[in-house]
Motif scaffolding. Structure first.
Motif, PDB file in Angstrom:
ATOM      1  N   LEU A   5       0.870  -1.213   0.102  1.00 44.19           N
ATOM      2  CA  LEU A   5       0.154   0.051  -0.003  1.00 44.19           C
ATOM      3  C   LEU A   5       0.872   1.420   0.104  1.00 44.19           C
ATOM      4  N   TYR A   6       0.820   2.077  -1.281  1.00 44.15           N
ATOM      5  CA  TYR A   6       1.447   3.236  -1.207  1.00 44.15           C
ATOM      6  C   TYR A   6       0.527   4.448  -0.948  1.00 44.15           C
ATOM      7  N   VAL A   7       1.035   5.388   0.112  1.00 47.45           N
ATOM      8  CA  VAL A   7       0.166   6.710   0.419  1.00 47.45           C
ATOM      9  C   VAL A   7       1.040   7.868  -0.024  1.00 47.45           C
ATOM     10  N   PHE A   8       0.513   8.514  -0.702  1.00 47.10           N
ATOM     11  CA  PHE A   8       0.946   9.943  -1.048  1.00 47.10           C
ATOM     12  C   PHE A   8       0.025  11.094  -0.710  1.00 47.10           C
ATOM     13  N   GLY A   9       0.703  12.226  -0.298  1.00 49.49           N
ATOM     14  CA  GLY A   9      -0.015  13.515  -0.171  1.00 49.49           C
ATOM     15  C   GLY A   9      -0.842  13.458   1.028  1.00 49.49           C
ATOM     16  N   GLY A  10      -1.825  14.427   0.984  1.00 52.33           N
ATOM     17  CA  GLY A  10      -2.942  14.508   1.971  1.00 52.33           C
ATOM     18  C   GLY A  10      -2.725  15.816   2.776  1.00 52.33           C
ATOM     19  N   ARG A  45       4.808  13.946   0.817  1.00 52.90           N
ATOM     20  CA  ARG A  45       5.595  12.663   1.218  1.00 52.90           C
ATOM     21  C   ARG A  45       5.019  11.463   0.536  1.00 52.90           C
ATOM     22  N   LEU A  46       5.819  10.272   0.309  1.00 49.36           N
ATOM     23  CA  LEU A  46       5.277   9.024   0.024  1.00 49.36           C
ATOM     24  C   LEU A  46       5.733   7.936   0.845  1.00 49.36           C
ATOM     25  N   TYR A  47       4.821   6.965   1.373  1.00 47.29           N
ATOM     26  CA  TYR A  47       5.170   6.122   2.406  1.00 47.29           C
ATOM     27  C   TYR A  47       4.551   4.705   1.599  1.00 47.29           C
ATOM     28  N   PHE A  48       4.993   3.638   2.243  1.00 48.81           N
ATOM     29  CA  PHE A  48       4.389   2.490   1.745  1.00 48.81           C
ATOM     30  C   PHE A  48       4.488   1.237   2.943  1.00 48.81           C
ATOM     31  N   VAL A  49       3.659   0.322   2.999  1.00 48.95           N
ATOM     32  CA  VAL A  49       3.640  -0.758   3.924  1.00 48.95           C
ATOM     33  C   VAL A  49       3.285  -2.133   3.166  1.00 48.95           C
ATOM     34  N   ASN A  50       3.958  -3.107   3.565  1.00 50.13           N
ATOM     35  CA  ASN A  50       3.737  -4.413   3.003  1.00 50.13           C
ATOM     36  C   ASN A  50       2.517  -5.035   3.729  1.00 50.13           C
ATOM     37  N   LEU A  51       1.378  -5.089   2.883  1.00 47.95           N
ATOM     38  CA  LEU A  51       0.328  -5.813   3.313  1.00 47.95           C
ATOM     39  C   LEU A  51       0.455  -7.347   3.600  1.00 47.95           C
ATOM     40  N   ARG A  52       1.067  -8.003   3.064  1.00 47.79           N
ATOM     41  CA  ARG A  52       1.471  -9.436   2.923  1.00 47.79           C
ATOM     42  C   ARG A  52       2.293  -9.909   3.740  1.00 47.79           C
ATOM     43  N   THR A  53       2.145  -9.549   5.138  1.00 43.96           N
ATOM     44  CA  THR A  53       3.089 -10.031   6.041  1.00 43.96           C
ATOM     45  C   THR A  53       2.733 -11.397   6.733  1.00 43.96           C
ATOM     46  N   ARG A  54       3.729 -12.154   7.085  1.00 42.00           N
ATOM     47  CA  ARG A  54       3.449 -13.281   7.598  1.00 42.00           C
ATOM     48  C   ARG A  54       3.074 -13.377   9.222  1.00 42.00           C
ATOM     49  N   VAL A  63       4.300  -2.757   8.932  1.00 45.65           N
ATOM     50  CA  VAL A  63       5.444  -1.733   9.192  1.00 45.65           C
ATOM     51  C   VAL A  63       5.546  -0.530   8.284  1.00 45.65           C
ATOM     52  N   TRP A  64       5.338   0.528   8.526  1.00 44.54           N
ATOM     53  CA  TRP A  64       5.347   1.705   7.263  1.00 44.54           C
ATOM     54  C   TRP A  64       6.806   2.005   7.100  1.00 44.54           C
ATOM     55  N   GLU A  65       6.933   2.406   6.022  1.00 50.99           N
ATOM     56  CA  GLU A  65       8.418   2.799   5.632  1.00 50.99           C
ATOM     57  C   GLU A  65       8.228   4.150   4.744  1.00 50.99           C
ATOM     58  N   LYS A  66       8.998   5.380   4.975  1.00 51.41           N
ATOM     59  CA  LYS A  66       8.898   6.458   4.404  1.00 51.41           C
ATOM     60  C   LYS A  66      10.312   6.517   3.387  1.00 51.41           C
ATOM     61  N   ILE A  67       9.610   6.579   1.948  1.00 49.47           N
ATOM     62  CA  ILE A  67      10.373   6.559   0.910  1.00 49.47           C
ATOM     63  C   ILE A  67      11.254   7.940   0.763  1.00 49.47           C
ATOM     64  N   THR A  68      12.428   8.030   0.947  1.00 47.45           N
ATOM     65  CA  THR A  68      13.223   8.996   1.010  1.00 47.45           C
ATOM     66  C   THR A  68      14.580   8.900   0.055  1.00 47.45           C
ATOM     67  N   ASN A  69      14.851   7.445  -0.400  1.00 44.47           N
ATOM     68  CA  ASN A  69      15.972   7.348  -1.140  1.00 44.47           C
ATOM     69  C   ASN A  69      15.314   7.125  -2.650  1.00 44.47           C
ATOM     70  N   PHE A  70      14.886   8.254  -3.164  1.00 49.93           N
ATOM     71  CA  PHE A  70      14.498   8.265  -4.597  1.00 49.93           C
ATOM     72  C   PHE A  70      15.114   9.249  -5.303  1.00 49.93           C
ATOM     73  N   GLU A  71      15.007   8.992  -6.583  1.00 50.82           N
ATOM     74  CA  GLU A  71      15.612   9.901  -7.929  1.00 50.82           C
ATOM     75  C   GLU A  71      14.526  10.790  -8.081  1.00 50.82           C
ATOM     76  N   GLY A  72      14.799  11.913  -9.001  1.00 53.17           N
ATOM     77  CA  GLY A  72      13.661  12.799  -9.554  1.00 53.17           C
ATOM     78  C   GLY A  72      13.152  13.535  -8.632  1.00 53.17           C
ATOM     79  N   GLN A  73      12.162  14.437  -8.944  1.00 49.27           N
ATOM     80  CA  GLN A  73      11.431  15.617  -8.220  1.00 49.27           C
ATOM     81  C   GLN A  73      10.050  15.067  -7.999  1.00 49.27           C
ATOM     82  N   PRO A  74       9.574  14.851  -6.720  1.00 48.40           N
ATOM     83  CA  PRO A  74       8.172  14.551  -6.514  1.00 48.40           C
ATOM     84  C   PRO A  74       7.275  15.765  -6.807  1.00 48.40           C
TER      85      PRO A  74
END
Length: 405
Positions: free
Chosen positions: A81-86, A95-104, A109-120
């Motif tokens: 699940l990716y969540v952007f803006g708001g 800001r852009l975050y994601f969380v893996n929904l298929r956990t065992r 666990v949320w992760e903020k995406i900071t290590n990206f290329e380009g301009q959001p």
């Protein structure tokens, strides 16, 4: 009566994110009104709805939590699940975050995406997203820009001249490639783009990203466009044959077949909450209004997701005009059947609804089928319990209104 704790449901909310992955509907974020105050719902909670059993569960989340917000754009790519803006009390986000929904282990666990290329994109809310070839393709929204960021893609609404910040509506396209972690703006190679807007709706069929309606300034729209997601060419306004839905914002648009889109609800140009549903055939360019919908249960700023058997699951939103009343946030789940269910599904539902009559025979079923039947029994028990609660709540409100008058 069934235990009310067992058959709990996610909290009332509007402006939230919802996606379906596998057998589950996932709901995060949004806000609710409490005594004329907007209260953003906890950022460390995600609610899951088991489509087979009809049970809701709340899970606490960990990691780099997004801010509690409304108007964020949620989308699912390969179980993430990716969540952007708001928007929150401090303003707009990009800001852009994601969380893996298929956990065992059931840990989210949320992760903020900071290590990206380009301009959001610039900060904004009430935007929409097409998911295509592992890419998140964002369109439109309402937000803010600095003076040096003003472009033709931005329709100015208000400004702070001291800080050189402008607020308004967008019609730009921004792409995030989830494989390469790269932001980029594609070169639009032809066609006339839609007018800047927010609170519109988007849906993908094939390689075409459709957009319908939305608001700019005081105008709500009813135009339909598509963007070719391979050639980056706009269609221009699509000429519709026959009748079409009225102008609106805060509605939903959901693909239900290779050639059909389902439109539901929203807020009309007259600020009236809508409960109408329409199906658009992208081949004939015709709209057809559905006549067997519950017109007493309007929705706006809700979410709509496609289930396993092409049923539309509408969750949350408001039944009131958010611009004036903002007190009618909902937490019920409306399910619209767009095609006949499979024979197996119909049989399971029949057994689940008549479990008391068939009690002595259910235990004779083969183990695998028995598990499915037990889930359906739970589903219909929970559904009946929630409907009883909803009717009782509405009856209590009417009684209170009579006594107070």
């Amino acid at each position: 009566m069934a235990d009310s704790q067992l058959f709990c449901v996610a909290e009332e909310r509007s402006g939230h994110c919802a996606v379906v992955d596998g057998n589950f509907l996932y709901v995060w974020g949004g806000y609710v009104s409490i005594e004329d105050n907007e209260v953003y719902l906890p950022n460390d909670e995600i609610w899951t709805y088991d489509i087979d059993s009809g049970l809701w569960r709340m899970h606490l989340m960990e990691g780099e939590l997004p801010t509690s917000m409304s108007g964020s754009c949620g989308a699912c790519v390969h179980g993430k699940l990716y969540v952007f803006g708001g928007y929150d009390d401090k303003g707009y986000s990009n800001r852009l975050y994601f969380v893996n929904l298929r956990t065992r282990d059931g840990t989210y666990v949320w992760e903020k995406i900071t290590n990206f290329e380009g301009q959001p994109p610039t900060p904004r809310d009430k935007l929409s997203c097409w998911v295509y070839k592992d890419r998140l393709i964002y369109f439109g929204g309402y937000g803010c820009r600095r003076h040096n960021e003003l472009q033709d893609c931005f329709d100015v609404h208000d400004a702070s001249w001291e800080e050189q910040i402008f607020w308004g509506w967008h019609n730009d396209i921004h792409v995030f490639d989830t494989k390469t972690q790269t932001w980029f703006q594609p070169e639009i190679k032809g066609g006339t783009p839609p007018q800047p807007r927010a609170a519109h709706s988007c849906a993908v069929i094939g390689n075409k990203g459709y957009v319908f309606g939305g608001r700019v300034l005081q105008t709500r729209m009813s135009d339909l466009h598509y963007l070719n997601l391979d050639t980056w060419t706009w269609s221009g306004r699509i000429r519709v044959n026959g009748e079409s839905p009225k102008h609106r914002s805060w509605h939903t648009l959901t693909p239900i077949a290779d050639d059909k889109l389902f439109l539901f609800g929203g807020l009309s140009a007259d600020n009236i909450p809508l409960s109408d549903g329409w199906i658009h055939n992208v081949i004939t360019n015709c709209w057809k209004q559905l006549i067997h919908l519950p017109n007493t249960r309007p929705r706006l700023w809700h979410t709509a997701c496609l289930g396993k058997e092409n049923e539309i699951m509408v969750f949350g939103g408001s039944k009131d005009d958010l611009l004036s009343l903002d007190t009618g946030h909902c937490n019920d789940l409306l399910i619209f059947q767009t095609q006949p269910y499979s024979l197996l599904r119909s049989c399971l539902d029949c057994i689940g609804k008549n479990a008391i009559i068939l009690k002595s025979q259910i235990s004779l079923l083969p183990p695998k089928l028995l598990q499915q039947v037990l889930k359906k029994i739970t589903f219909w028990t929970a559904a009946n319990h929630r409907e009883e609660q909803r009717v009782q709540k509405e009856t209590d409100k009417k009684c209170q209104g009579v006594s107070s008058s």
